[in-house]
Design an enzyme around this catalytic site. Structure first.
Site, PDB file in Angstrom:
ATOM      1  N   GLY A 148     -78.354  27.801 -32.104  1.00 19.14           N
ATOM      2  CA  GLY A 148     -79.120  26.756 -33.031  1.00 19.14           C
ATOM      3  C   GLY A 148     -80.355  27.493 -33.744  1.00 19.14           C
ATOM      4  N   ASP A 149     -80.048  28.114 -34.651  1.00 20.34           N
ATOM      5  CA  ASP A 149     -80.928  28.578 -35.567  1.00 20.34           C
ATOM      6  C   ASP A 149     -82.125  29.451 -34.919  1.00 20.34           C
ATOM      7  OD1 ASP A 149     -79.997  27.650 -37.911  1.00 20.34           O
ATOM      8  OD2 ASP A 149     -81.207  26.023 -38.063  1.00 20.34           O
ATOM      9  N   SER A 150     -81.599  30.180 -33.717  1.00 19.18           N
ATOM     10  CA  SER A 150     -82.343  31.186 -33.376  1.00 19.18           C
ATOM     11  C   SER A 150     -81.689  32.585 -33.482  1.00 19.18           C
ATOM     12  CB  SER A 150     -82.734  31.038 -31.840  1.00 19.18           C
ATOM     13  OG  SER A 150     -81.697  30.996 -31.217  1.00 19.18           O
ATOM     14  N   ARG A 330     -73.796  24.287 -43.770  1.00 21.95           N
ATOM     15  CA  ARG A 330     -74.807  24.449 -44.739  1.00 21.95           C
ATOM     16  C   ARG A 330     -74.057  25.181 -46.173  1.00 21.95           C
ATOM     17  NH1 ARG A 330     -79.180  26.816 -40.245  1.00 21.95           N
ATOM     18  NH2 ARG A 330     -78.834  24.854 -39.367  1.00 21.95           N
TER      19      ARG A 330
END
Lengths: 533, 319
Positions: A148-150, A330
């Site tokens: 998650g976006d880390s 994205r």
């Protein structure tokens, strides 16, 4: 200057205008580049068409001028659409994020006394004021610490200086005038004649009341000593000894650093003005925020040493590991292109005759297809994948990993500036609940949803501990007869309910202070909330 | 279980050995052993590096922290690091760096007195111990050509700027900070085993063979110009990229070639930073591994701990 994609996300949405002092406003721009591009897409120039041909093509108009015709406009528009390489909203995100990135906007930063300034130790590229470093990025699911976006960052690379940066913070103060005669003065406060001195270190001040540059300072050390004279009659009980009041400035309680520079000058009003610049080094750590140039931001979820990182057969370990899930939804194809082209440029043998060129778009002949072929010729898997080995076990990873260089920027949000915890601390005067906010050493809000969580777990005692004992526990005495709060003197063990005018039949209740407050406010409204036990 | 042995007898064959480079084969052992060796070489072989810097004067453009970081990253000759003490374990000193067993003192004193920029390099670091000095990357040939090798640049000084400091180098390992890692590159590959299906290959036209050979990004296969046969020229060039397998599939010839990774033979490539020789790095890594095993190895009189270690206990007693 106006950018077609830059806009704040959400409520304040709309184009952003920036007009600088020396701005030159243009209306329209030269169409040459667009014309060149259209010509490559088989546009027939208006000068080259015979009258009979006109009817066979579709008119192409650029900036209001008829420039030529095209026989297959559908194809042309399709090709133009294909030239777009990422979701335009990602450009918008990058425009917003660029403002949080570290950068240089003046080269005399060593002398400037700007409030807050961040700077890299090393950088590879700067785009206007943004500083970027070329990190080797692998896109892989590894250990699960990049969900998650880390991102996972290579601790060995950090040790060697990756994204190491400087942080300057300037504190300022001046000798303000109070009335016509009284004036504040810089100087080391003396405990014998100064009131209101705090329980912090004043030792780092020189006789002039300022810290010396090169001094290491940490939490709440006083860095600017300043006092105001106290009029004798106002200083009530302490009148005999205290002639001055402390007005010193200390470092923010969460900051540490070295005093970089101290400046003493005169302000526009002719008052003595001092600025103290404190410098600290910010080494990337878990929680710090980074971003590529494609609106792909992420925080560090874990750092691994070189030995724990996956490695390629050449012994390359990535600096950053991204999660593959950041890409499909994205559609930031641009980042993948930047990466694969960067990889090709790293290994290609360039010379003065054979200079690197291209941008991976269809505008030049260095497009993705050609990069694939070039990589293949250089001895690498053409799509930029590499077989990698697990750093923990030494076994081959079951999937091949996309790896290559990508520009990364460091954003100003850092864990060190946000980390916060509280065991005991200040409370609000009105409600006696813990205050809010990190700067004040406040509590961390246990909100409705957290409350719901504990209720559904059935942990009632823990919930009471959270919301009562560790918040605003209070105790009052209630008259059993009328149910209203009574006055109590516990030392004398005497109680009195003023309404009933009785001294017995009291009961002690534990209630939140906020509830006591509410009861009293309701009483003031003429409502009597009665507590019966 | 008592007495049962899993002991293997690994073999090492050295292929190439230079001061800062080593290439060798490791056979008849497991990937766990090979990887342990790799990890120890990167993160646990001790070296000496500057760990404490006292700056007396610094009027250069770089700030103190910056210079201290750069000094730390300079590789120092660490041949005696194995016999040195970690300063945290040293009982002969209180960690102030004046101790001969655990630390080495350096001095740097540079001031620019001319209009020309002065490069302060690792050569300006004066060591108190001749065994621990900044690594000399100077190419001996460069001295003859008059091209002076000045070492690693620390900072550049302009007229009037000065740098004066005292630095203390200590023993450490790469796990604590990458500056102590003696390894520039340590990697191994599994030796591939390549079987060409000669019958299917024989049925291909020369063009098909050519296309197939060229589908590999690295030069693993080639065509013998005389016989027209596809031969393996360099199987170790294969990077497990599967390109030739995909190509065979795409040509409608699955099974044209079969490639396996041998589970028990590894080809190591080791490059050192110069702090110790590459060969010494490998030997030291084995030594460190042995020390680590000694720490968990049980002696004969602690058989009762078998509950805890089970099979491993018997194994470690030298079974």
């Amino acid at each position: 200057m106006m950018c077609p994609v830059e806009t704040p996300v959400g409520k304040a949405c709309g184009p952003v205008k920036n007009v600088a002092l020396m701005v030159h406003i243009t209306v329209g721009s030269a169409p040459d580049l667009i014309l060149d591009c259209l010509k490559n897409l088989e546009l027939k120039d208006i000068e080259d068409i015979s009258p009979g041909e006109r009817a066979k093509g579709t008119k192409i108009i650029v900036n209001g001028f008829w420039v030529g015709i095209h026989r297959d406009p559908d194809k042309m528009v399709k090709t133009l659409r294909n030239l777009r390489r990422r979701h335009s909203i990602r450009n918008t995100y990058q425009s917003a994020m660029g403002k949080q990135a570290m950068g240089i906007y003046a080269t005399n930063y060593q002398l400037r006394m700007v409030c807050i300034w961040l700077l890299f130790f090393f950088y590879d590229l700067s785009v206007s004021v943004i500083l970027l470093q070329n990190a080797i990025v692998a896109i892989a699911s590894y250990s699960g610490y990049n969900q998650g976006d880390s991102i996972i960052m290579n601790q060995s690379s950090i040790d060697r200086g990756l994204f190491r940066s400087l942080y300057f913070h300037t504190y300022k103060d001046e000798e303000k005038r109070m009335g016509t005669l009284v004036k504040e003065t810089f100087g080391r406060p003396d405990r014998s004649n100064t009131m209101g001195m705090r329980h912090v270190s004043y030792d780092k001040l020189d006789d002039d009341g300022l810290v010396c540059h090169g001094t290491r300072v940490s939490c709440e050390d006083v860095i600017i000593g300043k006092t105001t004279p106290v009029a004798q009659d106002k200083a009530q009980g302490q009148a005999s000894c205290c002639t001055r009041r402390d007005r010193s400035i200390s470092l923010r309680h969460s900051e540490t650093g070295t005093v970089d520079q101290v400046m003493l000058t005169t302000s526009a009003d002719g008052l003595r003005l001092v600025k103290v610049k404190v410098r600290s080094v910010r080494i990337p750590q878990i929680g710090d925020k980074f971003s590529s140039m494609h609106g792909q931001k992420g925080t560090v979820g874990m750092t691994f040493g070189q030995e724990d990182m996956p490695w390629t057969v050449e012994g390359i370990t990535p600096d950053i590991i991204l999660n593959p899930h950041s890409f499909p939804s994205r559609m930031t194809v641009g980042q993948l292109m930047e990466c694969i082209m960067g990889k090709e440029k790293v290994f290609a043998h360039y010379s003065e005759e054979n200079e690197p060129y291209g941008d991976a778009t269809l505008f030049t002949d260095l497009n993705v297809e050609n990069i694939f072929n070039a990589l293949h010729k250089l001895g690498y898997q053409k799509h930029g994948f590499e077989t990698m080995y697990n750093g923990d076990t030494g076994r081959r990873l079951p999937a091949m990993i996309f790896i290559g260089p990508t520009y990364y920027q460091r954003l100003k949000h850092m864990a060190e500036d946000k980390i916060h915890s509280r065991a005991r601390g200040p409370v609000q005067i009105l409600t006696r609940q813990p205050v809010e906010g990190r700067a004040r050493g406040g509590g961390i809000r246990f909100g409705e949803m957290e409350r719901d969580c504990l209720i559904s777990h059935g942990s009632a005692l823990y919930l009471k501990d959270m919301l009562f004992d560790r918040s605003d526990a209070y105790r009052v005495h209630v008259c059993k007869h009328c149910g209203l709060m009574a006055s109590a003197d516990l030392e004398k063990n005497s109680f009195l309910c003023k309404g009933c005018n009785i001294r017995t039949n009291m009961v002690q209740v534990h209630i939140p202070y906020a509830w006591k407050l509410l009861v009293q406010e309701l009483k003031a409204l003429g409502i009597a909330p009665r507590m019966f036990t | 279980m008592e007495g049962m042995s899993y002991q293997r007898f690994p073999k090492v064959k050295i292929r190439e050995l230079k001061d800062d480079y080593a290439k060798f084969e490791l056979r008849d052992t497991d990937s766990s052993v090979a990887n342990a060796l790799r990890r120890v070489m990167i993160a646990e072989v001790p070296t000496v590096a500057i760990d404490l810097v006292e700056i007396e004067v610094n009027s250069s453009v770089l700030n103190d922290e910056f210079i201290a970081h750069r000094l730390g990253l300079i590789p120092l000759t660490s041949d005696n690091a194995m016999s040195m003490r970690f300063s945290r374990d040293c009982d002969a000193c209180d960690g102030d760096g004046q101790c001969e067993y655990c630390s080495v003192e350096f001095h740097l004193n540079a001031k620019c007195r001319t209009d020309q920029t002065l490069d302060v390099t690792s050569k300006d670091l004066i060591s108190a111990d001749h065994r621990v000095t900044p690594v000399d990357f100077g190419d001996p040939a460069a001295y003859d050509s008059g091209d002076q090798q000045r070492g690693i640049i620390i900072v550049k000084l302009r007229r009037g700027q000065e740098l004066r400091l005292r630095a203390i180098a200590r023993k450490g390992i790469g796990k604590d900070h990458a500056k102590w890692s003696p390894a520039a590159t340590v990697t191994f590959m599994y030796e591939p085993e390549i079987h060409i299906n000669e019958e299917m290959m024989g049925n291909l036209t020369l063009e098909e063979k050519k296309a197939w050979v060229e589908s590999s990004p690295t030069r693993v296969f080639d065509i013998d110009p005389n016989t027209g046969q596809v031969v393996v020229v360099d199987r170790e060039a294969y990077t497990y990229d599967d390109e030739v397998l995909k190509k065979a599939e795409a040509m409608g010839k699955p099974g044209l070639v079969e490639i396996y990774a041998k589970e028990d033979s590894f080809i190591f490539t080791v490059e050192s930073t110069g702090a110790i020789k590459a060969s010494q790095l490998v030997l030291n890594a084995i030594e460190v591994l042995k020390q680590k095993l000694d720490a968990v190895r049980l002696s004969e009189d602690t058989v009762e701990a078998d509950d805890q270690f089970g099979e491993l206990g018997a194994h470690m007693r030298g079974g």
